[in-house]
Design a protein around this motif. Structure first.
Motif, short mmCIF file in Angstrom:
data_model
loop_
_atom_site.label_atom_id
_atom_site.label_comp_id
_atom_site.label_asym_id
_atom_site.label_seq_id
_atom_site.Cartn_x
_atom_site.Cartn_y
_atom_site.Cartn_z
N HIS A 1 -1.80 -13.51 3.08
CA HIS A 1 -2.53 -11.88 2.52
C HIS A 1 -1.41 -10.91 3.35
CE1 HIS A 1 -5.72 -14.07 0.70
NE2 HIS A 1 -5.86 -14.74 1.89
N ASP A 2 -1.16 -10.09 2.60
CA ASP A 2 -0.46 -8.92 3.04
C ASP A 2 -1.11 -8.33 4.22
OD1 ASP A 2 1.53 -9.24 1.31
OD2 ASP A 2 0.80 -8.19 -0.08
N PRO A 3 -0.72 -7.44 4.94
CA PRO A 3 -1.54 -6.82 6.06
C PRO A 3 -2.18 -5.59 5.64
CG PRO A 3 0.99 -6.66 6.65
CD PRO A 3 0.74 -7.55 5.38
N GLU A 4 -3.15 -5.17 5.87
CA GLU A 4 -4.05 -3.81 5.53
C GLU A 4 -3.75 -2.97 6.49
OE1 GLU A 4 -8.03 -5.49 4.89
OE2 GLU A 4 -7.49 -6.54 3.39
N ILE A 5 -3.14 -1.92 6.21
CA ILE A 5 -2.80 -0.77 7.31
C ILE A 5 -3.53 0.34 6.74
CG2 ILE A 5 -1.06 0.60 8.39
CD1 ILE A 5 0.95 -1.68 7.52
N GLU A 6 -4.09 0.84 7.76
CA GLU A 6 -5.06 2.34 7.61
C GLU A 6 -4.47 3.20 8.72
OE1 GLU A 6 -9.35 1.93 7.38
OE2 GLU A 6 -9.11 0.35 5.90
N TYR A 7 -4.23 4.67 8.25
CA TYR A 7 -3.82 5.57 9.07
C TYR A 7 -5.10 6.76 9.06
CZ TYR A 7 -1.43 9.18 11.47
OH TYR A 7 -1.16 10.38 12.44
N THR A 8 -5.45 7.11 10.28
CA THR A 8 -6.56 8.16 10.34
C THR A 8 -5.76 9.13 11.06
OG1 THR A 8 -8.26 6.55 10.54
CG2 THR A 8 -8.52 8.71 11.19
N ARG A 9 -5.56 10.51 10.32
CA ARG A 9 -5.01 11.61 11.20
C ARG A 9 -5.69 12.19 12.07
NH1 ARG A 9 -3.48 16.05 6.95
NH2 ARG A 9 -5.47 15.84 6.39
N GLY A 10 -4.98 12.59 13.23
CA GLY A 10 -5.64 13.17 14.28
C GLY A 10 -5.85 14.66 14.11
N LYS A 11 -6.57 15.31 14.78
CA LYS A 11 -6.72 16.87 14.55
C LYS A 11 -5.67 17.65 15.41
CE LYS A 11 -10.13 17.83 18.13
NZ LYS A 11 -11.50 18.29 18.44
#
Length: 187
Positions: free
Chosen positions: A155-165
């Protein structure tokens, strides 16, 4: 009197409130499908066979089968007949020479008192009349090796990016203040 002019300066202060962004990386485990075919060992064996041939022993005990007994009697009678003919020929030859001592009728035929024997209907007796044979066959062995089939599903990795403020603001404005000297009004 002289006064001193005071100048007060306040610098500008910029406020920066920053929270870094963050990554969230998750990767589901790979799925393994393992199929195993078990090995197979197969052994086929036949029972051993014990063969006992008592034909010659039966022939020695009671003559064997009727055909065998009749065959021995027939061949024996033929032999006895030929022996009887040979004995009669010998007796006849001795009688033709009657003038020789010991060839009288009484001496040639007088001692011939034994009856003609009947052929033996039984076979010869022997210690090895019973034949024993043992037959065995090697077992048939077949072997199929076990196999293992491994299938992996990744399974491919699941990458999420949450922007900072990032907040940039003026925390303090710059200013310049002039404070004049005090003036003495009494003069």
């Amino acid at each position: 009197m002289q006064g001193i002019l005071q100048i007060r300066q306040t610098p500008a202060v910029i406020g920066i409130d920053a929270d870094p962004g963050h990554y969230s990386i998750s990767q589901p485990k790979a799925e393994l499908t393992i199929t195993t075919t078990p090995g197979k060992l197969s052994v086929e064996s036949t029972r051993p066979v014990l063969l006992i041939d008592q034909k010659q022993a039966r022939a020695a005990y009671n003559g064997g089968t009727v055909l065998e007994m009749n065959g021995r009697i027939y061949s024996g009678i033929k032999q006895l007949y030929l022996q009887a003919i040979a004995r009669r020929v010998e007796q006849g030859n001795r009688m033709s020479e009657f003038f020789k001592p010991g060839n009288t009728i009484g001496e040639v035929y007088g001692f011939d008192t034994e009856p003609n024997s009947f052929p033996n209907p039984c076979g010869p007796a022997s210690y090895d009349n019973v034949k024993i044979r043992f037959e065995s066959q090697a077992p048939k062995i077949s072997y199929r090796a076990a196999t293992v089939d491994v299938q992996a599903t990744r399974h491919d990795p699941e990458i999420e990016y949450t922007r900072g403020k990032l907040d940039i603001y003026m925390q303090q404005y710059n200013s310049v203040e002039f404070i004049p000297p005090e003036i003495n009004m009494q003069i």
